[in-house]
Motif scaffolding. Structure first.
Motif, PDB file in Angstrom:
ATOM      1  N   ALA A 109       6.419 136.829 -43.003  1.00 22.52           N
ATOM      2  CA  ALA A 109       7.333 135.703 -42.818  1.00 22.52           C
ATOM      3  C   ALA A 109       6.643 134.365 -43.009  1.00 22.52           C
ATOM      4  CB  ALA A 109       7.950 135.766 -41.416  1.00 22.52           C
ATOM      5  N   VAL A 110       5.454 134.371 -43.606  1.00 24.77           N
ATOM      6  CA  VAL A 110       4.679 133.160 -43.847  1.00 24.77           C
ATOM      7  C   VAL A 110       4.443 133.031 -45.343  1.00 24.77           C
ATOM      8  CG1 VAL A 110       2.558 131.913 -43.267  1.00 24.77           C
ATOM      9  CG2 VAL A 110       3.548 133.492 -41.613  1.00 24.77           C
ATOM     10  N   ARG A 111       4.336 131.826 -45.833  1.00 19.80           N
ATOM     11  CA  ARG A 111       4.103 131.616 -47.262  1.00 19.80           C
ATOM     12  C   ARG A 111       2.634 131.846 -47.597  1.00 19.80           C
ATOM     13  NH1 ARG A 111       7.880 126.386 -48.903  1.00 19.80           N
ATOM     14  NH2 ARG A 111       9.878 127.362 -48.382  1.00 19.80           N
ATOM     15  N   VAL A 112       2.267 133.119 -47.667  1.00 15.22           N
ATOM     16  CA  VAL A 112       0.922 133.529 -48.041  1.00 15.22           C
ATOM     17  C   VAL A 112       1.046 134.614 -49.104  1.00 15.22           C
ATOM     18  CG1 VAL A 112      -0.102 132.967 -45.811  1.00 15.22           C
ATOM     19  CG2 VAL A 112       0.849 135.249 -46.181  1.00 15.22           C
ATOM     20  N   LYS A 113      -0.056 134.901 -49.776  1.00 14.19           N
ATOM     21  CA  LYS A 113      -0.030 135.936 -50.804  1.00 14.19           C
ATOM     22  C   LYS A 113       0.392 137.270 -50.207  1.00 14.19           C
ATOM     23  CE  LYS A 113      -2.829 136.414 -54.162  1.00 14.19           C
ATOM     24  NZ  LYS A 113      -4.035 136.644 -55.009  1.00 14.19           N
ATOM     25  N   HIS A 114       1.211 137.980 -50.953  1.00 12.58           N
ATOM     26  CA  HIS A 114       1.691 139.319 -50.604  1.00 12.58           C
ATOM     27  C   HIS A 114       2.592 139.328 -49.375  1.00 12.58           C
ATOM     28  CE1 HIS A 114      -1.791 140.308 -53.234  1.00 12.58           C
ATOM     29  NE2 HIS A 114      -0.956 141.233 -53.665  1.00 12.58           N
ATOM     30  N   ALA A 115       3.139 138.167 -49.005  1.00 12.68           N
ATOM     31  CA  ALA A 115       4.109 138.162 -47.906  1.00 12.68           C
ATOM     32  C   ALA A 115       5.314 139.026 -48.245  1.00 12.68           C
ATOM     33  CB  ALA A 115       4.556 136.726 -47.609  1.00 12.68           C
ATOM     34  N   HIS A 116       5.750 138.971 -49.491  1.00  9.88           N
ATOM     35  CA  HIS A 116       6.907 139.776 -49.906  1.00  9.88           C
ATOM     36  C   HIS A 116       6.609 141.266 -49.777  1.00  9.88           C
ATOM     37  CE1 HIS A 116       7.107 135.893 -52.012  1.00  9.88           C
ATOM     38  NE2 HIS A 116       8.411 136.010 -51.932  1.00  9.88           N
ATOM     39  N   LEU A 117       5.400 141.669 -50.146  1.00  8.41           N
ATOM     40  CA  LEU A 117       5.013 143.073 -50.045  1.00  8.41           C
ATOM     41  C   LEU A 117       5.064 143.540 -48.597  1.00  8.41           C
ATOM     42  CD1 LEU A 117       3.746 145.735 -51.015  1.00  8.41           C
ATOM     43  CD2 LEU A 117       1.510 144.617 -50.891  1.00  8.41           C
ATOM     44  N   ARG A 118       4.543 142.737 -47.685  1.00  9.78           N
ATOM     45  CA  ARG A 118       4.531 143.130 -46.273  1.00  9.78           C
ATOM     46  C   ARG A 118       5.957 143.231 -45.735  1.00  9.78           C
ATOM     47  NH1 ARG A 118      -0.715 142.208 -43.934  1.00  9.78           N
ATOM     48  NH2 ARG A 118      -2.092 141.003 -45.306  1.00  9.78           N
ATOM     49  N   ALA A 119       6.785 142.246 -46.042  1.00 10.48           N
ATOM     50  CA  ALA A 119       8.147 142.244 -45.507  1.00 10.48           C
ATOM     51  C   ALA A 119       8.961 143.407 -46.037  1.00 10.48           C
ATOM     52  CB  ALA A 119       8.837 140.915 -45.825  1.00 10.48           C
ATOM     53  N   VAL A 120       8.847 143.691 -47.312  1.00  6.97           N
ATOM     54  CA  VAL A 120       9.664 144.760 -47.887  1.00  6.97           C
ATOM     55  C   VAL A 120       9.141 146.132 -47.472  1.00  6.97           C
ATOM     56  CG1 VAL A 120       8.476 145.196 -50.100  1.00  6.97           C
ATOM     57  CG2 VAL A 120      10.966 145.285 -49.989  1.00  6.97           C
ATOM     58  N   SER A 121       7.844 146.245 -47.190  1.00 10.35           N
ATOM     59  CA  SER A 121       7.294 147.521 -46.737  1.00 10.35           C
ATOM     60  C   SER A 121       7.813 147.897 -45.358  1.00 10.35           C
ATOM     61  CB  SER A 121       5.762 147.463 -46.719  1.00 10.35           C
ATOM     62  OG  SER A 121       5.238 147.303 -48.023  1.00 10.35           O
TER      63      SER A 121
ATOM     64  N   TYR B  53       5.390 129.219 -31.915  1.00 10.98           N
ATOM     65  CA  TYR B  53       5.218 129.398 -33.361  1.00 10.98           C
ATOM     66  C   TYR B  53       5.432 130.858 -33.753  1.00 10.98           C
ATOM     67  CZ  TYR B  53       2.756 129.599 -37.851  1.00 10.98           C
ATOM     68  OH  TYR B  53       2.412 129.808 -39.168  1.00 10.98           O
ATOM     69  N   MET B  54       4.777 131.772 -33.037  1.00 11.32           N
ATOM     70  CA  MET B  54       4.920 133.194 -33.337  1.00 11.32           C
ATOM     71  C   MET B  54       6.347 133.671 -33.104  1.00 11.32           C
ATOM     72  SD  MET B  54       1.364 134.635 -31.699  1.00 11.32           S
ATOM     73  CE  MET B  54       1.854 136.338 -31.928  1.00 11.32           C
ATOM     74  N   GLU B  55       6.989 133.134 -32.087  1.00 12.00           N
ATOM     75  CA  GLU B  55       8.363 133.535 -31.809  1.00 12.00           C
ATOM     76  C   GLU B  55       9.287 133.148 -32.963  1.00 12.00           C
ATOM     77  OE1 GLU B  55      11.698 131.665 -29.145  1.00 12.00           O
ATOM     78  OE2 GLU B  55      10.206 132.636 -27.851  1.00 12.00           O
ATOM     79  N   ARG B  56       9.076 131.963 -33.513  1.00  6.27           N
ATOM     80  CA  ARG B  56       9.913 131.523 -34.639  1.00  6.27           C
ATOM     81  C   ARG B  56       9.669 132.402 -35.865  1.00  6.27           C
ATOM     82  NH1 ARG B  56      12.643 126.886 -36.267  1.00  6.27           N
ATOM     83  NH2 ARG B  56      13.748 127.431 -38.186  1.00  6.27           N
ATOM     84  N   LEU B  57       8.410 132.732 -36.126  1.00  7.44           N
ATOM     85  CA  LEU B  57       8.115 133.613 -37.253  1.00  7.44           C
ATOM     86  C   LEU B  57       8.755 134.978 -37.052  1.00  7.44           C
ATOM     87  CD1 LEU B  57       4.342 132.878 -37.996  1.00  7.44           C
ATOM     88  CD2 LEU B  57       6.350 131.980 -39.181  1.00  7.44           C
ATOM     89  N   LEU B  58       8.648 135.498 -35.830  1.00 10.39           N
ATOM     90  CA  LEU B  58       9.233 136.807 -35.547  1.00 10.39           C
ATOM     91  C   LEU B  58      10.747 136.770 -35.692  1.00 10.39           C
ATOM     92  CD1 LEU B  58       8.993 139.730 -34.649  1.00 10.39           C
ATOM     93  CD2 LEU B  58       8.937 138.941 -32.276  1.00 10.39           C
TER      94      LEU B  58
END
Length: 520
Positions: free
Chosen positions: A399-411, A428-433
Motif C-alpha cells: 500500500a506504499v509507492r515503492v517498487k513491487h508494491a503491486h506484486l505484494r498487494a495482488v499476491s 501512519y500504519m493504521e492508514r496504510l492498513l
C-alpha cells in the motif's frame, strides 16, 4: 525474445485461469463472467509485449561483455515520449507490431493498462505533466534505422503475436477502465515475469532458438509451475478435504488432551463476512481462531492461502512454529503447502534454512523441493507463497509507492490476511492498513484483525472508515467478533457509478461517497 515473451504470457494466462485470481479481477473491473475469457486473452496478449524494449540497439549489444549497460524500459519510454524524433520511431513501432489493434482496447485518455505492461520490473513509468512520460534521456541512438535495425529484430515478435493472439486481436471491444484493475494487472504481470524468467529445468528453460512451438510448451509448463510453487492451491485443497481434520485434530499435540473449539472460535470460522475483527484477551485462543478460519475457508475454496502478519520479528518466529504444526495436522505429508517465515534476513521454509550465494543463488540446508521454496528466496516474493508468517510491513508495502508494491498487494488477494496485535499500529500504519484492506476486501478478499485492546475509533476506521459501516457485533464481554456490515461485503452487488474525475464510488445513492478502492 519470442520464447521468453511466450513464457510470461502463458504464466499470466495460467494465473488468470486460477478460480480465485480470476474472480478477484472480475470484481475489480466490474466484469461479468461471460467477459472473463476475452479479458484474459487480451491481457495475455499485452503481457507478450512486455519486453519489446529489448529490441533497442544498446540492449542487443549487451551480448558483448564489454558493451555499456543499456536497459529496455526507459529506452522504450523515450519512444512514447514527446521528444524530438520519438514520434517517427513510435510510428514505426506501431506499424511493425500492429499496435493499432491493441490501442483499440484502451481509452485514449487513460492508457493505464499499456503503462502497466512496462512496469514489470517493479515500478511504473514516471508520468510527467499532462499524463506524458517524463523524459529520462535521449534514446534516439538506440532506435534509428540502419545497421542492426531494432525494428527488424521485432519481425519474429510480430509473426508470433499474430499467430498466437489472432482471436484476441480481432476483437476490438475495449478492456475495462478501472484504476484498481490496472494495479492488479501490473502486480500479476510482475509475478508472471518473475516466474517466466527462471531458466531452471523445472521452470522455463531457454528455447535454444526454436520459438515456433514455444507457446504450447509454455502453457503446459505454466500449469506445472503454478502447482509446484503454490499459487495453484487445488491439489492441496483436495488433499485437505480428504483428511477432513476437525478442530481437535487440527490443533492436536502429543501428550495433551484434545482441544474443543470455544464459541467465539467456532463463530470466527463460520462467519460469512469478509472483514472481521476478533477482540479477546491475551491467551484466549485468537491465533487458533484465525488458523481454524483459514482451514475452513481454504477447504471451501474461498481462499487459497494465508498470510499471518505480526508486529515484530520475534512474534512472527514464535507463531511460525504454531502455524507449521497446524499445517502438518490438516494436510497429508506429501501434499503439504510450504510454510515460509517472511522475515527479511532469515530464509526459512518449514525446517529448512537457506543461505544466499554470491551469484544470487540460494543454498538450502536440505535437498527439499526447490520449486516450493521459490517464493522464499526473495523478500518481494514472500506473499506469493501459499502460507507465510511474517511482519506487518511485508503486507503494508503493498500500500506504499515503492517498487513491487503491486506484486505484494495482488499476491495477497487470494489469501486470508490475518493481522495480529492490530492495536500496535500507529496512525501512519493504521492508514496504510485501512487502504490495503479497502483494496483487498473490495476485490473479494478475506481479512481477520486480531486484538486484545483495539479502541472503538480504530476499529471503525479499519472496518470501513468515516462511520459508513455500522458493523455487526457477535459476543460480548471478554471476547467479541466485530464484522463489517453487509454493505461492505455486498458492495459489488450494489448499483455503482464510477466517476474518474472525482475518483470515488457511489453505492446506490444510499450511502456517502467513499474513496476509490485503492484509497491512494
Amino acid at each position: 525474445m519470442v520464447g521468453h515473451s511466450a513464457d510470461v504470457s502463458a504464466a499470466l494466462a495460467a494465473l488468470l485461469d486460477l478460480p480465485l485470481i480470476g474472480t478477484r479481477l472480475q470484481r475489480l473491473c466490474w466484469a461479468d463472467e461471460a467477459d472473463a475469457a476475452a479479458i484474459s486473452a487480451k491481457l495475455s496478449a499485452l503481457a507478450f509485449l512486455h519486453d519489446i524494449g529489448k529490441a533497442n540497439r544498446g540492449f542487443q549489444a549487451r551480448s558483448n561483455a564489454d558493451a555499456p549497460h543499456v536497459g529496455h524500459i526507459d529506452e522504450l519510454a523515450w519512444v512514447f515520449s514527446v521528444r524530438h524524433g520519438a514520434e517517427a520511431v513510435c510510428d514505426r513501432l506501431y506499424g511493425r507490431l500492429g499496435l493499432d489493434r491493441v490501442a483499440a482496447w484502451l481509452p485514449s485518455d487513460n492508457p493505464g493498462l499499456f503503462h502497466a505492461v512496462f512496469a514489470h520490473h517493479g515500478r511504473p513509468w514516471v508520468l510527467g505533466g499532462g499524463g506524458r512520460q517524463a523524459d529520462d534521456g535521449d534514446a534516439s541512438a538506440q532506435w534509428w534505422d540502419g545497421p542492426d535495425d531494432p525494428m527488424a529484430k521485432l519481425a519474429p515478435m510480430r509473426a508470433a503475436f499474430d499467430t498466437w493472439f489472432g482471436n484476441a486481436l480481432a476483437d476490438a471491444s475495449p478492456l475495462p477502465d478501472h484504476a484498481a484493475f490496472e494495479h492488479a494487472f501490473a502486480g500479476l504481470l510482475m509475478l508472471a515475469d518473475w516466474l517466466g524468467s527462471n531458466p531452471s529445468p523445472d521452470f522455463f528453460p531457454f528455447d535454444e532458438g526454436r520459438p515456433e512451438d514455444r507457446m504450447a510448451f509454455a502453457q503446459a509448463r505454466s500449469s506445472v509451475v503454478l502447482s509446484a510453487t503454490g499459487p495453484d492451491a487445488r491439489p492441496a485443497r483436495a488433499a485437505a478435504c480428504r483428511v477432513g481434520a476437525s478442530f481437535a485434530q487440527a490443533f492436536a499435540q502429543p501428550g495433551r488432551p484434545p482441544f474443543v473449539a470455544r464459541p467465539i472460535q467456532a463463530e470466527t470460522a463460520r462467519h460469512c463476512a469478509r472483514l472481521l475483527v476478533l477482540e479477546a484477551e491475551t491467551g484466549s485462543g485468537k491465533t487458533e481462531a484465525a488458523l481454524w478460519r483459514y482451514c475452513e475457508l481454504f477447504r471451501q475454496g474461498v481462499v487459497d492461502g494465508l498470510y499471518s502478519a505480526l508486529p515484530t520479528r520475534v512474534a512472527a518466529t514464535q507463531i511460525f512454529e504454531r502455524v507449521k504444526r497446524c499445517r502438518d495436522n490438516v494436510f497429508p505429508p506429501h501434499q503439504r503447502p510450504a510454510v515460509v517465515l517472511a522475515v527479511p534476513g532469515q530464509m526459512r521454509v518449514d525446517e529448512a534454512e537457506g543461505t544466499r550465494l554470491p551469484d544470487f543463488g540460494v543454498q538450502w540446508s536440505d535437498d527439499g523441493d526447490r520449486a516450493a521454496r521459490w517464493a522464499a528466496e526473495h523478500p518481494k516474493r514472500y506473499l506469493a507463497t501459499p502460507i507465510a508468517v511474517g511482519t506487518i510491513d511485508q503486507a503494508l508495502l503493498g500500500a506504499v509507492r515503492v517498487k513491487h508494491a503491486h506484486l505484494r498487494a495482488v499476491s495477497l488477494l487470494n489469501k486470508l490476511l490475518v493481522v495480529d496485535e492490530v492495536h500496535a499500529s500507529d496512525a501512519y500504519m493504521e492508514r496504510l492498513l485501512a487502504n490495503l484492506l479497502r483494496f483487498h476486501v473490495g476485490a473479494g478478499g478475506h481479512a481477520l484483525l486480531l486484538s486484545a485492546t483495539l479502541g472503538a475509533g480504530a476499529r471503525a476506521r479499519l472496518l470501513g472508515g468515516r462511520g459508513w459501516f455500522a458493523g455487526e457485533i457477535v459476543g460480548q464481554g471478554k471476547a467479541k467478533l466485530v464484522a463489517a456490515s453487509a454493505a461492505l461485503n455486498e458492495l459489488h452487488a450494489a448499483h455503482r457509478t464510477w466517476s474518474r474525475s472525482a475518483r470515488v464510488y457511489r453505492a446506490g445513492g444510499q450511502a456517502p461517497e467513499i474513496q476509490q478502492i485503492l484509497g491512494l
